[in-house]
Scaffold this motif. Structure first.
Motif, mmCIF file in Angstrom:
data_model
loop_
_atom_site.group_PDB
_atom_site.id
_atom_site.type_symbol
_atom_site.label_atom_id
_atom_site.label_comp_id
_atom_site.label_asym_id
_atom_site.label_seq_id
_atom_site.Cartn_x
_atom_site.Cartn_y
_atom_site.Cartn_z
ATOM 1 N N ILE A 186 1.616 -3.244 -2.390
ATOM 2 C CA ILE A 186 0.661 -3.425 -1.293
ATOM 3 C C ILE A 186 -0.729 -3.116 -1.822
ATOM 4 C CG2 ILE A 186 -0.127 -2.605 0.958
ATOM 5 C CD1 ILE A 186 2.723 -1.956 1.685
ATOM 6 N N SER A 187 -1.669 -4.004 -1.549
ATOM 7 C CA SER A 187 -3.042 -3.825 -2.001
ATOM 8 C C SER A 187 -3.977 -3.731 -0.807
ATOM 9 C CB SER A 187 -3.476 -4.994 -2.885
ATOM 10 O OG SER A 187 -2.666 -5.071 -4.035
ATOM 11 N N CYS A 188 -4.982 -2.883 -0.952
ATOM 12 C CA CYS A 188 -6.016 -2.729 0.065
ATOM 13 C C CYS A 188 -7.295 -3.388 -0.441
ATOM 14 C CB CYS A 188 -6.256 -1.242 0.331
ATOM 15 S SG CYS A 188 -7.629 -0.900 1.443
ATOM 16 N N CYS A 189 -7.804 -4.336 0.316
ATOM 17 C CA CYS A 189 -8.995 -5.076 -0.096
ATOM 18 C C CYS A 189 -10.225 -4.175 -0.075
ATOM 19 C CB CYS A 189 -9.203 -6.263 0.835
ATOM 20 S SG CYS A 189 -10.700 -7.197 0.499
ATOM 21 N N LEU A 190 -11.031 -4.286 -1.127
ATOM 22 C CA LEU A 190 -12.290 -3.550 -1.200
ATOM 23 C C LEU A 190 -13.480 -4.471 -0.974
ATOM 24 C CD1 LEU A 190 -11.561 -1.351 -4.351
ATOM 25 C CD2 LEU A 190 -11.270 -0.729 -1.952
ATOM 26 N N ALA A 250 -9.122 -5.738 -5.021
ATOM 27 C CA ALA A 250 -8.325 -4.832 -4.195
ATOM 28 C C ALA A 250 -7.802 -3.678 -5.037
ATOM 29 C CB ALA A 250 -7.170 -5.589 -3.549
ATOM 30 N N ARG A 251 -7.402 -2.607 -4.353
ATOM 31 C CA ARG A 251 -6.797 -1.451 -5.011
ATOM 32 C C ARG A 251 -5.339 -1.352 -4.577
ATOM 33 N NH1 ARG A 251 -9.788 2.145 -2.990
ATOM 34 N NH2 ARG A 251 -8.362 2.895 -1.402
ATOM 35 N N ILE A 252 -4.445 -1.129 -5.535
ATOM 36 C CA ILE A 252 -3.027 -0.962 -5.234
ATOM 37 C C ILE A 252 -2.836 0.385 -4.535
ATOM 38 C CG2 ILE A 252 -0.685 -0.870 -6.157
ATOM 39 C CD1 ILE A 252 -1.991 -3.558 -6.633
ATOM 40 N N VAL A 294 -0.131 2.487 -8.655
ATOM 41 C CA VAL A 294 -0.992 2.891 -7.541
ATOM 42 C C VAL A 294 -2.345 3.336 -8.089
ATOM 43 C CG1 VAL A 294 -1.312 4.591 -5.708
ATOM 44 C CG2 VAL A 294 0.927 3.523 -6.046
ATOM 45 N N GLY A 295 -3.404 2.846 -7.490
ATOM 46 C CA GLY A 295 -4.754 3.164 -7.931
ATOM 47 C C GLY A 295 -5.381 2.114 -8.818
ATOM 48 N N ALA A 296 -4.557 1.200 -9.346
ATOM 49 C CA ALA A 296 -5.087 0.135 -10.200
ATOM 50 C C ALA A 296 -5.883 -0.862 -9.361
ATOM 51 C CB ALA A 296 -3.957 -0.572 -10.931
ATOM 52 N N PHE A 297 -6.851 -1.512 -9.987
ATOM 53 C CA PHE A 297 -7.665 -2.522 -9.308
ATOM 54 C C PHE A 297 -7.257 -3.911 -9.791
ATOM 55 C CE2 PHE A 297 -10.176 1.342 -9.261
ATOM 56 C CZ PHE A 297 -10.625 1.387 -7.944
ATOM 57 N N VAL A 298 -7.182 -4.845 -8.846
ATOM 58 C CA VAL A 298 -6.752 -6.201 -9.176
ATOM 59 C C VAL A 298 -7.687 -7.219 -8.540
ATOM 60 C CG1 VAL A 298 -4.312 -5.595 -9.426
ATOM 61 C CG2 VAL A 298 -5.194 -6.300 -7.175
ATOM 62 N N VAL A 299 -7.722 -8.402 -9.129
ATOM 63 C CA VAL A 299 -8.371 -9.565 -8.528
ATOM 64 C C VAL A 299 -7.262 -10.489 -8.059
ATOM 65 C CG1 VAL A 299 -9.861 -11.559 -8.919
ATOM 66 C CG2 VAL A 299 -10.401 -9.371 -9.995
ATOM 67 N N ALA A 300 -7.348 -10.943 -6.818
ATOM 68 C CA ALA A 300 -6.270 -11.747 -6.242
ATOM 69 C C ALA A 300 -6.831 -12.859 -5.374
ATOM 70 C CB ALA A 300 -5.344 -10.867 -5.407
ATOM 71 N N PHE A 329 -2.678 -6.861 1.700
ATOM 72 C CA PHE A 329 -1.693 -7.909 1.438
ATOM 73 C C PHE A 329 -0.582 -7.362 0.551
ATOM 74 C CE2 PHE A 329 -4.717 -8.182 -2.015
ATOM 75 C CZ PHE A 329 -3.957 -8.464 -3.138
ATOM 76 N N ILE A 330 0.564 -8.016 0.619
ATOM 77 C CA ILE A 330 1.712 -7.667 -0.208
ATOM 78 C C ILE A 330 1.892 -8.761 -1.245
ATOM 79 C CG2 ILE A 330 4.216 -7.325 -0.243
ATOM 80 C CD1 ILE A 330 4.072 -6.130 2.473
ATOM 81 N N SER A 331 2.271 -8.362 -2.451
ATOM 82 C CA SER A 331 2.420 -9.328 -3.536
ATOM 83 C C SER A 331 3.614 -8.963 -4.402
ATOM 84 C CB SER A 331 1.149 -9.346 -4.389
ATOM 85 O OG SER A 331 1.341 -10.109 -5.569
ATOM 86 N N ASP A 332 4.212 -9.992 -5.028
ATOM 87 C CA ASP A 332 5.249 -9.749 -6.026
ATOM 88 C C ASP A 332 4.646 -9.637 -7.427
ATOM 89 O OD1 ASP A 332 4.489 -12.325 -6.543
ATOM 90 O OD2 ASP A 332 6.478 -13.214 -6.316
ATOM 91 N N GLY A 333 3.323 -9.637 -7.502
ATOM 92 C CA GLY A 333 2.633 -9.488 -8.782
ATOM 93 C C GLY A 333 2.143 -10.789 -9.378
#
Length: 332
Positions: A41-45, A73-75, A85-91, A99-103
């Motif tokens: 689960i990622s939280c949009c920043l 977003a941040r996991i 948890v705490g990692a930052f991603v571009v999605a 949002f939820i993702s399978d990666g």
């Protein structure tokens, strides 16, 4: 249980988008599963706003779909060891607060990302717009040192990077924008010549004055009347990278022309449309180069930041009206 806020396309845009074309909804996200379909689960920043959402929404979306878009977003919860948890991603997860993702399709920001730089740069200068400028200029235009490069919508997220990369490459750069403030910004970041296309008495004369000998490369974000005039100012064997068609995105009735065959033939021009995803296999190369130039101060950036997820439609409409300077970002 996490409740996500999402903006959906309530009604396909007819002409210029309106606030009533969007609808804000809440969605309950399911629980995560070990090794299953949903693993993080990622939280949009921060969310990115791009002009291309306008034509892509018409081509790829149905009414009721979540608006397309890219975010940093941040996991916040994970059962996937690749995304701690705490990692930052571009999605490319659309206009969502969570949002939820399978990666799949998630791109981790490098752990070495400099603390001095906003992570939103991964949506702009070091993200898709910057990569569009990088590959469009170096691979499509095949710019060479000593040439003259023309770019329109030059104060936008893509155009401003195009001009600075051309300067790094040893070229003369001419840009145009739609306000005096934007023209001043272009000169500040190193454009050799810049003009306000809305206030010149003749676009033809303005292009001639900025570069009497013509242009070797034309990075076209606008299309329409501008392009039909600019093509006549190209040098023999000039190259045109067709990146966008801002002047036509909100038309209810298609424009006529431009008619490009005569100058294309007699000047032996090459015109090529492109989409940056064609270079996905070289994404890391482009980002590494752009990040290096930003850290060296050779590529400067500006972000037009809007606060609040609830203001997504207003920020999007404002960007389409040309109200932004540089990259349009919404902080959630």
């Amino acid at each position: 249980m996490v409740t996500a806020k999402v903006w959906v396309l309530k009604k396909h845009f007819q002409g210029f988008p309106k606030p009533s074309d969007f609808d804000l909804k809440k969605i309950e996200l399911p629980s995560l599963q070990h090794g299953g379909k949903w693993s993080a689960i990622s939280c949009c920043l921060e969310l990115c706003l791009c002009l291309c959402y306008r034509p892509y929404s018409q081509r790829d979306m149905k009414e009721g779909d979540v608006m397309i878009g890219t975010q940093v977003a941040r996991i916040v919860e994970s059962k996937n060891p690749a995304f701690a948890v705490g990692a930052f991603v571009v999605a490319n997860s659309g206009w969502r607060s969570h949002f939820i993702s399978d990666g799949k399709g998630l791109h981790l920001l490098p752990s070495s990302w400099p603390e001095s730089l906003p992570k939103s740069l991964a949506l702009g200068t070091v993200g898709m717009p910057g990569l569009t400028a990088y590959f469009g200029l170096f691979e499509v235009c095949k710019m060479k040192p000593g040439e003259t490069v023309l770019v329109n919508a030059a104060a936008g997220a893509v155009g401003s990077v195009v001009g600075q990369l051309a300067k790094i490459g040893g070229c003369k750069v001419v840009g145009c924008a739609g306000s005096d403030d934007k023209v001043a910004y272009l000169k500040k970041i190193g454009f050799d010549e810049a003009f306000n296309y809305k206030t010149v008495t003749s676009l033809d004369e303005a292009l001639s004055k900025a570069s009497p000998d013509g242009y070797d490369c034309f990075f076209d974000n606008v299309g329409g009347e501008f392009s039909s005039i600019a093509i006549n100012h190209m040098k023999k064997h000039g190259r045109i990278a067709v990146c966008g068609a801002i002047s036509q995105y909100n038309d209810s009735v298609p424009q006529k022309g431009p008619y490009v065959q005569i100058p294309m033939i007699f000047k032996e021009l090459r015109m090529e449309g492109f989409i940056v995803s064609s270079w996905n296999n070289r994404r890391e190369e482009g980002q590494k180069a752009l990040l290096k130039w930003v850290l060296e101060g050779k590529v400067k950036f500006h972000e037009q930041v809007t606060e609040g997820f609830e203001n997504m439609p207003a920020a999007f409409i404002g960007m389409l009206r040309g109200e932004n300077l540089g990259k349009a970002i919404v902080k959630v």
